[in-house]
Design an enzyme around this catalytic site. Structure first.
Site, mmCIF file in Angstrom:
data_model
loop_
_atom_site.group_PDB
_atom_site.id
_atom_site.type_symbol
_atom_site.label_atom_id
_atom_site.label_comp_id
_atom_site.label_asym_id
_atom_site.label_seq_id
_atom_site.Cartn_x
_atom_site.Cartn_y
_atom_site.Cartn_z
ATOM 1 N N ALA A 45 0.834 -1.202 0.000
ATOM 2 C CA ALA A 45 0.000 0.000 0.000
ATOM 3 C C ALA A 45 0.874 1.261 0.000
ATOM 4 O O ALA A 45 1.766 1.390 -0.829
ATOM 5 C CB ALA A 45 -0.966 -0.048 1.182
ATOM 6 N N SER A 46 0.654 2.161 0.942
ATOM 7 C CA SER A 46 1.307 3.473 0.863
ATOM 8 C C SER A 46 2.800 3.453 1.127
ATOM 9 O O SER A 46 3.479 4.462 0.882
ATOM 10 C CB SER A 46 0.631 4.452 1.826
ATOM 11 O OG SER A 46 -0.602 4.875 1.295
ATOM 12 N N ILE A 47 3.342 2.335 1.589
ATOM 13 C CA ILE A 47 4.811 2.241 1.654
ATOM 14 C C ILE A 47 5.385 2.335 0.240
ATOM 15 O O ILE A 47 6.544 2.716 0.049
ATOM 16 C CB ILE A 47 5.240 0.950 2.361
ATOM 17 C CG1 ILE A 47 4.660 0.894 3.784
ATOM 18 C CG2 ILE A 47 6.760 0.833 2.437
ATOM 19 C CD1 ILE A 47 4.905 -0.418 4.504
ATOM 20 N N SER A 48 4.557 2.043 -0.755
ATOM 21 C CA SER A 48 4.963 2.170 -2.164
ATOM 22 C C SER A 48 5.436 3.574 -2.505
ATOM 23 O O SER A 48 6.186 3.760 -3.478
ATOM 24 C CB SER A 48 3.790 1.819 -3.086
ATOM 25 O OG SER A 48 3.240 0.555 -2.794
#
Length: 314
Positions: A45-48
């Site tokens: 998810a937002s670690i991307s």
């Protein structure tokens, strides 16, 4: 204090290069009964956003762009005049004034969209504030960064990550985009039932589109920890506390929150896509790395940070 339990997914904790906690548990797909293994890939998810930031920094090191470039210079069509002052730095630090997903109700996160059509939907609403005048977490801002990478590098964003980011780091279990047809992919669950994923090929490109194994995400944390892949100046820029987030002693760098975790300075980020939760952190003073990947929406990643204070971690 005992190590927090995890029923489905991967929990890894290191102190230096020593693995203190290595837990793989549960089911990757309830429908088939397929179990989670060390090879299972989860949406991070937002670690991307960290991968998008590194892609931009790599292009900046090569002289292909500058972080002070107005984003309108890199986008197709005629972006709105209100975007004229937004630079790549503003997008990286969430200080552009662009909103988050809930600020764009016309966008269906589960449905495909043409990339340029998606930009038009972002442009249809005015920014929340002028560039640099505030901080507002914005996944759409990172979608613009991914489009910038595509246009500057003249290749698909997922291909750029595969060739220029994942391969040099040896992250052989990682990829960006839809997981359909790929092996060892965890299915997201809510309430024990499979749920449809967000559309990662377009809507979340750059903002939440990467899949990783637990070991690969540990390797990823060596980008700031050991200065892998990037020049020292780029690592320093990525991990600097550029923009206060409004939380005590916390700021945002490029794809990283910089602030306290378990009472110590950390670089960290969480991820939350439909049916998936993720968390990754590096604590420089104690040289601890913590990775959580799960395909259960009910898991609260914040409870996992107590693993940093377990006897195994000391």
């Amino acid at each position: 204090m005992s190590t927090p339990s995890l029923e489905h997914g991967v929990l890894l904790l290191t102190r230096g290069d020593e693995l203190a906690v290595d837990r793989v548990a549960g089911v990757a797909d309830e429908a088939s009964g397929r179990l989670c293994t060390a090879a299972t890939r989860f949406q991070i998810a937002s670690i991307s956003k960290q991968m998008a930031a590194v892609a931009v920094l790599l292009l900046a090191e090569r002289g292909a762009l500058s972080l002070s470039d107005p984003v309108v210079r890199r986008l197709p069509g005629t972006p709105p005049p209100e975007w004229s002052g937004i630079t790549l730095h503003h997008l990286l630090t969430h200080t552009s004034g662009l909103g988050h997903w809930e600020d764009y109700p016309a966008i269906d996160l589960h449905g495909p969209a043409e990339p340029d059509e998606l930009l038009d939907r972002f442009a249809a609403l005015p920014p929340l504030f002028r560039p640099g005048a505030g901080w507002h977490y914005s996944s759409p801002g990172y979608v613009l960064l991914a489009r910038t990478v595509e246009r500057v590098a003249d290749r698909p964003y997922a291909e750029f990550l595969a060739d220029e980011v994942f391969a040099p780091l040896g992250m052989t279990g990682s990829f960006a985009g839809a997981g359909d047809g790929r092996p060892d992919v965890a299915v997201g669950h809510v309430g024990g039932r499979p749920v449809p994923s967000w559309d990662l090929a377009t809507v979340s490109m750059g903002a939440g589109d990467v899949w990783c194994t637990g070991a690969d995400l540990l390797t990823w944390l060596d980008v700031p920890r050991r200065g892998r892949l990037l020049a020292p100046e780029s690592v320093a820029a990525m991990t600097a506390p550029h923009a206060p987030t409004g939380r005590p002693d916390e700021a945002y760098g490029y794809g990283f929150f910089v602030g306290p975790l378990a009472g110590r300075r950390a670089l960290h980020h969480s991820g939350d896509n439909g049916g998936y939760k993720a968390f990754a952190a590096w604590l420089p003073e104690s040289d601890q790395r913590l990775v959580l990947l799960t395909n259960r929406a009910e898991v609260d990643p914040r409870t996992i940070t107590s693993a940093l204070d377990t006897p195994e971690a000391r």
